[in-house]
Design an enzyme around this catalytic site. Structure first.
Site, PDB file in Angstrom:
ATOM      1  N   GLU A  38     -13.072   4.378   5.520  1.00 24.43           N
ATOM      2  CA  GLU A  38     -12.018   4.974   4.698  1.00 24.43           C
ATOM      3  C   GLU A  38     -12.627   5.472   3.389  1.00 24.43           C
ATOM      4  OE1 GLU A  38      -7.463   4.753   3.752  1.00 24.43           O
ATOM      5  OE2 GLU A  38      -8.364   2.759   3.640  1.00 24.43           O
ATOM      6  N   HIS A  62      -8.738  14.111  -2.558  1.00 26.41           N
ATOM      7  CA  HIS A  62      -7.714  15.064  -2.116  1.00 26.41           C
ATOM      8  C   HIS A  62      -7.992  16.482  -2.612  1.00 26.41           C
ATOM      9  CE1 HIS A  62      -5.699  11.581  -0.666  1.00 26.41           C
ATOM     10  NE2 HIS A  62      -5.394  11.128  -1.867  1.00 26.41           N
ATOM     11  N   ASP A  79      -8.785   9.444   2.339  1.00 31.57           N
ATOM     12  CA  ASP A  79      -7.760   9.217   1.326  1.00 31.57           C
ATOM     13  C   ASP A  79      -8.461   9.206  -0.035  1.00 31.57           C
ATOM     14  OD1 ASP A  79      -5.344   8.667   0.110  1.00 31.57           O
ATOM     15  OD2 ASP A  79      -5.404   6.519   0.527  1.00 31.57           O
ATOM     16  N   THR A 103       0.839  -1.198   0.000  1.00 25.72           N
ATOM     17  CA  THR A 103       0.000   0.000   0.000  1.00 25.72           C
ATOM     18  C   THR A 103       0.874   1.248   0.000  1.00 25.72           C
ATOM     19  OG1 THR A 103      -1.581   1.297   1.284  1.00 25.72           O
ATOM     20  CG2 THR A 103      -0.175  -0.179   2.514  1.00 25.72           C
ATOM     21  N   ASP A 156      -2.446  13.210   2.554  1.00 26.84           N
ATOM     22  CA  ASP A 156      -1.972  13.920   1.355  1.00 26.84           C
ATOM     23  C   ASP A 156      -2.291  15.411   1.388  1.00 26.84           C
ATOM     24  OD1 ASP A 156      -0.979  11.507   0.495  1.00 26.84           O
ATOM     25  OD2 ASP A 156      -2.750  11.017  -0.683  1.00 26.84           O
ATOM     26  N   GLY A 207     -12.001   6.458  -0.273  1.00 31.87           N
ATOM     27  CA  GLY A 207     -11.012   6.160  -1.301  1.00 31.87           C
ATOM     28  C   GLY A 207     -10.492   4.736  -1.174  1.00 31.87           C
ATOM     29  N   GLN A 233     -17.584  11.130  -2.338  1.00 32.92           N
ATOM     30  CA  GLN A 233     -17.517  11.794  -1.044  1.00 32.92           C
ATOM     31  C   GLN A 233     -18.123  13.187  -1.088  1.00 32.92           C
ATOM     32  OE1 GLN A 233     -12.862  12.362  -1.378  1.00 32.92           O
ATOM     33  NE2 GLN A 233     -13.571  13.466   0.418  1.00 32.92           N
TER      34      GLN A 233
END
Length: 255
Positions: A43, A116, A113, A16, A142, A45, A91
């Protein structure tokens, strides 16, 4: 599932990018004590699914919920596990996020994640933080996109309030809401609900907890009133009180 001692070993096994970015050792500082608990982890993403596989092995007693804007082939990505749940949606789609929260309720850990994009990250936090349990952790990965225009960042005006980094910095203000010397301060929904904001290179951890308090310096968001312990408000018959109130008002108007 594999059985390994630490998160970095599991992340290396699945390859990962959380390991490549140097996140796993930081994650382990916060997650090691939670590893054996029965948690709900969301999570945002999924991409290649390697992150979900990592969490699935590390948090073996937990339910790992992944969402992604793209359709995910569970068999192809080996995500057909009993402790992994996958949903397709954006999202930035408020209705989709409502479906997720209606389905699962509150979460112990939320990790962004996803796209971004600064706007998406901020909106997701505002929608999902209310569904983070007290004592829970919200992680944003990120953060470098805060400085890159392609993701809605700003590499020129580092005080741009629309960037993820400045939004995260503003969350620290929610910890100190009673000490803000401005009697015109408008209460924020997250005031007194954040225990800490920890920022590392490209990743941030926000812990939710009830932290309501009384300032030892300000009263009603006024340092001046805080000095006058026997006063509950400004006395406009007092020239000194009036002068301070006008100063506050001018600063409030000028921003």
């Amino acid at each position: 599932m594999i059985s390994m001692k630490n998160l970095t070993s599991i992340a290396e096994y699945y390859k990962t990018d959380k390991h490549e970015h140097g996140y796993t050792k930081i994650y382990e500082k916060y997650f090691e004590s939670l590893r054996d608990k029965k948690l709900q982890i969301l999570e945002i993403g999924i991409a290649d699914g390697k992150s979900l596989l990592t969490w699935s092995d590390y948090f073996k007693n937990s339910t790992i919920i992944g969402i992604d804007i793209h359709k995910i082939n569970l068999i192809e990505k080996n995500l057909d596990r009993t402790n992994i749940k996958v949903h397709q949606g954006s999202q930035s789609d408020e209705n989709f996020i409502k479906e997720i929260t209606n389905n699962y309720g509150n979460f112990d850990i939320i990790i962004d994640d996803g796209s971004h994009k600064n706007k998406d990250v901020i909106n997701s936090f505002n929608h999902l933080f209310p569904y983070l349990k007290f004592g829970g952790l919200y992680v944003i990965e990120d953060l470098q996109t805060s400085y890159i225009p392609n993701w809605g960042g700003d590499g020129v005006n580092l005080n741009n309030k629309k960037t993820t980094m400045n939004f995260i910095r503003s969350l620290a203000d929610r910890m100190h809401y009673q000490d803000i010397d401005n009697p015109f301060y408008q209460k924020h929904d997250f005031d007194g609900l954040i225990e800490f904001v920890h920022i590392y290179r490209n990743i941030a951890f926000i812990k939710k907890q009830k932290r309501f308090y009384e300032s030892n310096l300000c009263y009603k968001n006024s340092w001046y009133l805080g000095l006058k312990k026997n006063r509950k408000d400004f006395n406009f018959k007092s020239l000194r009180d009036l002068r301070y109130f006008i100063k506050y008002f001018i600063k409030h108007i000028l921003g």
